[in-house]
Design a protein around this motif. Sequence first.
Motif, PDB file in Angstrom:
ATOM      1  N   LYS A 593       0.840  -1.205   0.000  1.00 39.79           N
ATOM      2  CA  LYS A 593       0.000   0.000   0.000  1.00 39.79           C
ATOM      3  C   LYS A 593       0.874   1.254   0.000  1.00 39.79           C
ATOM      4  N   ALA A 594       1.940   1.245   0.802  1.00 32.54           N
ATOM      5  CA  ALA A 594       2.853   2.389   0.842  1.00 32.54           C
ATOM      6  C   ALA A 594       3.516   2.596  -0.515  1.00 32.54           C
ATOM      7  N   GLN A 595       3.888   1.511  -1.167  1.00 35.78           N
ATOM      8  CA  GLN A 595       4.498   1.613  -2.495  1.00 35.78           C
ATOM      9  C   GLN A 595       3.518   2.216  -3.499  1.00 35.78           C
ATOM     10  N   GLN A 596       2.272   1.804  -3.433  1.00 31.77           N
ATOM     11  CA  GLN A 596       1.258   2.333  -4.351  1.00 31.77           C
ATOM     12  C   GLN A 596       1.014   3.819  -4.112  1.00 31.77           C
ATOM     13  N   GLU A 597       0.933   4.207  -2.829  1.00 33.26           N
ATOM     14  CA  GLU A 597       0.721   5.618  -2.490  1.00 33.26           C
ATOM     15  C   GLU A 597       1.899   6.473  -2.991  1.00 33.26           C
ATOM     16  N   ALA A 598       3.119   5.955  -2.853  1.00 36.74           N
ATOM     17  CA  ALA A 598       4.291   6.692  -3.330  1.00 36.74           C
ATOM     18  C   ALA A 598       4.253   6.843  -4.845  1.00 36.74           C
ATOM     19  N   GLN A 599       3.829   5.804  -5.546  1.00 31.65           N
ATOM     20  CA  GLN A 599       3.725   5.884  -7.004  1.00 31.65           C
ATOM     21  C   GLN A 599       2.709   6.935  -7.427  1.00 31.65           C
ATOM     22  N   GLN A 600       1.716   7.163  -6.567  1.00 31.42           N
ATOM     23  CA  GLN A 600       0.685   8.158  -6.869  1.00 31.42           C
ATOM     24  C   GLN A 600       1.058   9.561  -6.380  1.00 31.42           C
ATOM     25  N   GLY A 601       2.282   9.704  -5.823  1.00 31.19           N
ATOM     26  CA  GLY A 601       2.781  11.037  -5.502  1.00 31.19           C
ATOM     27  C   GLY A 601       2.811  11.414  -4.046  1.00 31.19           C
ATOM     28  N   LYS A 602       2.590  10.463  -3.146  1.00 32.05           N
ATOM     29  CA  LYS A 602       2.552  10.767  -1.721  1.00 32.05           C
ATOM     30  C   LYS A 602       3.835  10.291  -1.031  1.00 32.05           C
ATOM     31  N   ALA A 603       4.516  11.171  -0.327  1.00 32.23           N
ATOM     32  CA  ALA A 603       5.657  10.761   0.488  1.00 32.23           C
ATOM     33  C   ALA A 603       5.145   9.980   1.690  1.00 32.23           C
ATOM     34  N   MET A 604       5.734   8.812   1.935  1.00 35.03           N
ATOM     35  CA  MET A 604       5.211   7.888   2.940  1.00 35.03           C
ATOM     36  C   MET A 604       6.187   7.720   4.101  1.00 35.03           C
ATOM     37  N   LEU A 605       5.623   7.556   5.312  1.00 33.23           N
ATOM     38  CA  LEU A 605       6.428   7.248   6.487  1.00 33.23           C
ATOM     39  C   LEU A 605       5.799   6.066   7.221  1.00 33.23           C
ATOM     40  N   LEU A 606       6.548   4.970   7.309  1.00 34.30           N
ATOM     41  CA  LEU A 606       6.101   3.788   8.038  1.00 34.30           C
ATOM     42  C   LEU A 606       6.756   3.803   9.412  1.00 34.30           C
ATOM     43  N   ASN A 607       5.958   4.103  10.419  1.00 30.81           N
ATOM     44  CA  ASN A 607       6.447   4.199  11.799  1.00 30.81           C
ATOM     45  C   ASN A 607       6.309   2.816  12.440  1.00 30.81           C
ATOM     46  N   VAL A 608       7.384   2.028  12.396  1.00 32.59           N
ATOM     47  CA  VAL A 608       7.340   0.628  12.814  1.00 32.59           C
ATOM     48  C   VAL A 608       7.851   0.493  14.244  1.00 32.59           C
ATOM     49  N   LEU A 609       6.993   0.090  15.139  1.00 28.52           N
ATOM     50  CA  LEU A 609       7.383  -0.131  16.531  1.00 28.52           C
ATOM     51  C   LEU A 609       8.136  -1.454  16.622  1.00 28.52           C
ATOM     52  N   ILE A 610       9.382  -1.413  17.051  1.00 28.34           N
ATOM     53  CA  ILE A 610      10.213  -2.622  17.067  1.00 28.34           C
ATOM     54  C   ILE A 610      10.732  -2.908  18.473  1.00 28.34           C
ATOM     55  N   GLY A 611      11.011  -4.178  18.714  1.00 28.66           N
ATOM     56  CA  GLY A 611      11.565  -4.605  19.993  1.00 28.66           C
ATOM     57  C   GLY A 611      13.064  -4.818  19.896  1.00 28.66           C
ATOM     58  N   LYS A 612      13.647  -5.324  20.972  1.00 36.16           N
ATOM     59  CA  LYS A 612      15.093  -5.533  21.058  1.00 36.16           C
ATOM     60  C   LYS A 612      15.460  -6.953  20.624  1.00 36.16           C
ATOM     61  N   THR A 613      16.597  -7.073  19.935  1.00 34.59           N
ATOM     62  CA  THR A 613      17.168  -8.378  19.617  1.00 34.59           C
ATOM     63  C   THR A 613      18.653  -8.332  19.966  1.00 34.59           C
ATOM     64  N   ASN A 614      19.289  -9.487  19.938  1.00 39.78           N
ATOM     65  CA  ASN A 614      20.739  -9.542  20.177  1.00 39.78           C
ATOM     66  C   ASN A 614      21.504  -9.744  18.868  1.00 39.78           C
ATOM     67  N   PHE A 615      20.854  -9.389  17.753  1.00 42.74           N
ATOM     68  CA  PHE A 615      21.423  -9.649  16.430  1.00 42.74           C
ATOM     69  C   PHE A 615      22.814  -9.033  16.263  1.00 42.74           C
ATOM     70  N   ARG A 616      22.986  -7.804  16.702  1.00 41.25           N
ATOM     71  CA  ARG A 616      24.264  -7.117  16.508  1.00 41.25           C
ATOM     72  C   ARG A 616      25.012  -6.933  17.832  1.00 41.25           C
ATOM     73  N   GLN A 617      24.773  -7.813  18.759  1.00 42.83           N
ATOM     74  CA  GLN A 617      25.438  -7.720  20.059  1.00 42.83           C
ATOM     75  C   GLN A 617      26.957  -7.756  19.877  1.00 42.83           C
ATOM     76  N   GLY A 618      27.641  -6.809  20.520  1.00 44.95           N
ATOM     77  CA  GLY A 618      29.090  -6.733  20.395  1.00 44.95           C
ATOM     78  C   GLY A 618      29.554  -5.706  19.388  1.00 44.95           C
ATOM     79  N   SER A 619      28.609  -5.172  18.574  1.00 47.30           N
ATOM     80  CA  SER A 619      29.001  -4.119  17.635  1.00 47.30           C
ATOM     81  C   SER A 619      29.331  -2.857  18.416  1.00 47.30           C
ATOM     82  N   ILE A 620      30.232  -2.055  17.874  1.00 46.19           N
ATOM     83  CA  ILE A 620      30.684  -0.875  18.605  1.00 46.19           C
ATOM     84  C   ILE A 620      30.298   0.398  17.862  1.00 46.19           C
ATOM     85  N   SER A 621      30.246   1.509  18.590  1.00 42.07           N
ATOM     86  CA  SER A 621      29.839   2.781  17.990  1.00 42.07           C
ATOM     87  C   SER A 621      30.953   3.815  18.049  1.00 42.07           C
ATOM     88  N   VAL A 622      32.162   3.419  18.445  1.00 41.36           N
ATOM     89  CA  VAL A 622      33.284   4.363  18.482  1.00 41.36           C
ATOM     90  C   VAL A 622      34.485   3.704  17.828  1.00 41.36           C
TER      91      VAL A 622
END
Length: 622
Positions: A593-622
Motif C-alpha cells: 500500500k505504501a508503495q502504491q501511495e508513493a507511485q501516486q505522488g505521496k511521500a510515505m512514512l512507516l512508523n514501525v514499533l520494534i523490539g530488542k534483539t541480540n542480532f548485533r550484540q558486540g558491535s561498537i559505535s566508536v
Amino acid sequence: MDALVHHLVDAVWCLFAAFSLALVLAAYKLGLFYQLFHKTETKSSRYGGERVAEVLQAHGVKFVFTLVGGHISPILVACEKIGIRIVDTRHEATAVFAADAVARLSGTIGVAAVTAGPGLTNTVTAVKNAQMAESPVLLIGGAAATLLQGRGALQDIDQMSLFKPLCKFCASVRTVREIVPVLRKALAIAQSGTPGPVFVEFPIDTLYPFHLVEREFAAKGSPKGLVGNVPPQSPEKPFCWAWEPRILSPLPVRIPHATDHQVQQCAELVSRAKKPVILLGSQATLPPTPVDHIRTALESMGIPCFLGGMARGMLGRDSPLHIRQNRRDALKEADLVVLAGTVCDFRMNYGRVLNRRSKIIAVNRDKKQLLKNTDMFWKPTIAIQGDAGSFLLRLSKGLAGHRCPEDWLQSLKEGDITKERANRAKAVEKTEQHLNPLNVLHHVEDLMDEDSIIVADGGDFVGSAAYILRPRGPLCWLDPGAFGTLGVGGGFALGAKLCRPQSEVWIIYGDGSLGFSVAEFDTFTRHKTPVIALVGNDACWSQISREQVPILGSNVACGLAFTDYHIVADGYGGKGILIGREDEASLDEIIRKAQQEAQQGKAMLLNVLIGKTNFRQGSISV
C-alpha cells in the motif's frame, strides 16, 4: 639661517610626500586607479547572479539546492530563469546532503547555495561529510558587501577560515568579472584528483544590479580627517569590465591513473593467486569509468568481492561473486587482497584484519588514504595512487582468459549461505514487545522494487538493514560514509528522487536519526518527490545503549519515546502509517500500500514499533 631654511624645506617636502602617499594609498584602496583603466557600465540592468547561473548551466548543473536568503536571491532567480531547478529545503545541511547525493548518483557536481553567516555555519557538518565521502560538491555562500565587510554588517563573519580546512578550494569573489573564472576553476578542482567540496563566497554587491548596489551600499556623507577630500569608496569597482564575453565551458578534470607497468605487475600477482579477494570502496564508482563497465570487468575475472559504501550493489542483488558475510575470516585465508578504493581505517580495523602473509594491492586516488596505517599494521605489496575503476578495467584486460579458482569462490559462498540462514532464523524469533526488526526488514527486502535506491540514515536499525537489504544494482545505495553522520536521510533521498524520478527511493531511518530531517517531508511534498521512509522505532539510541548499559551501568540520555512520527508526516503533507505487533500478519499488504501511495505522488512514512534483539550484540559505535 640657511641651514634652518634648508631643514624647513626638507620638513615641508616630507609632509608633502607623506600626504601624497596617503592620498595614493587611499585612492588605491578605494579602487580609483582600477576605475581609471577599467570600463564600468553603470546603466546596465544585468547582475552577477546571471553570471553564476550561466556557468552552472554550461557545466550541466540541473539542480541547485538551497534555503533562501537575501544574500543569494539573484543567483536563485537567475538560475530559475534559464531552466535550472531550484529546490528549497527546510535546513541548509539538507541542501548540501542533497547536492552530495546528486554528485554521487549523476557523476557530475552537486550544487548548494545558502545565505551568509548562520546559513553557512549550518552547512559545516554536511560539507565535512562530503569531504570525507569524497563527493564533488560546490557550496555557494552569500556574504556582506565588499564595501561593508568588517564594519558590522548583518551576518558578516570570516567565512573563509571556516571552510578552508573542509574544502579543496575556497575563494571570495570581489568583482563581477571574477565570477566566471573562479567558478570554472572551483568546479574543475572539485572533480579532479580525489573529489571533494569547494566553496565560493559571493559578497552581495557582486550579485545585484549596479543601481541597487549604488543606492544601498555607497558611502554617504563627507568623511573627515586626512582623507576628507577623497571621494567616498565607490560601488563601481565590482562592476568594472563586468559584462565582457567570457568562456563558460568546463576546464579539464585531472584524474590520476595507474601506469601500464603497475597494471602488468598486478596482473602477474593475481594470475598466481589461489585465494584472491577484491574489496571495493566508494571510489570504485567515481567517473570517468561507467559502473556497468566495472561490473563486467569484475565478472570476467571471477574473483570474490566484498562491497562497501557506494560500491554496494555493484554486482546486483544475487551475484555469485558478491560475498556478504564473514569478511574477517576470508581475509585471514586470502593469499591476495585487492583494495580498490577501500581504506584501512576503522572499517578495516586499521589494517589489522589483513593477513601479513597476503600479497596486497592497494589503489586509491588519495595518497594519504592509500597509505593510511601502513606505518603500523599493514604493508602493501603494490601501492598505486590512481583511479580504482579504470584500474579494474585494465586489470581485467590484462587477465583475459584467466579466472579465479572455483573452489575458493564456492567455499566463501557456502559460508554466506550458512550465515544468512542463521539471520533468517533470528528474524522469526519473538521479541518481548512490538515487532522483530529483522522480520520487518526481510519483508521490505522481499517487496522492494527492482529499481529501488536505499538511503541509510541511522545506527542500530540501519546496521541490521545493511545485512538484510540488498541493493538491486550499481549506485543504488547511499550512506554517509566514513564520517558516520546522522541526518543525511532527507537530503540524500531528495537528491536521489530528483536524479531518478522513476526509482523507488527508501530511507531506512532509526527513530533517533529521523529527528534530524523529518521536516523535509514538507520538502518532499512541495517538490513532488514521493519517497518511502521506514522508521525502526524502538524509543532508544540503541547503538549507544547496547554498549553504555553493560559497560557503565546506565541508560542515561539513550531513552526516547514511541513517538507518533506518522502523524508528523501527515502534518507536513505526506502520509504516515503506524505499524505494531497487531499488524504482523498484514506487513506485506501495508508495504505494498505504501508503495502504491508513493507511485501516486505521496511521500510515505512507516512508523514501525520494534523490539530488542541480540542480532548485533558486540558491535561498537566508536
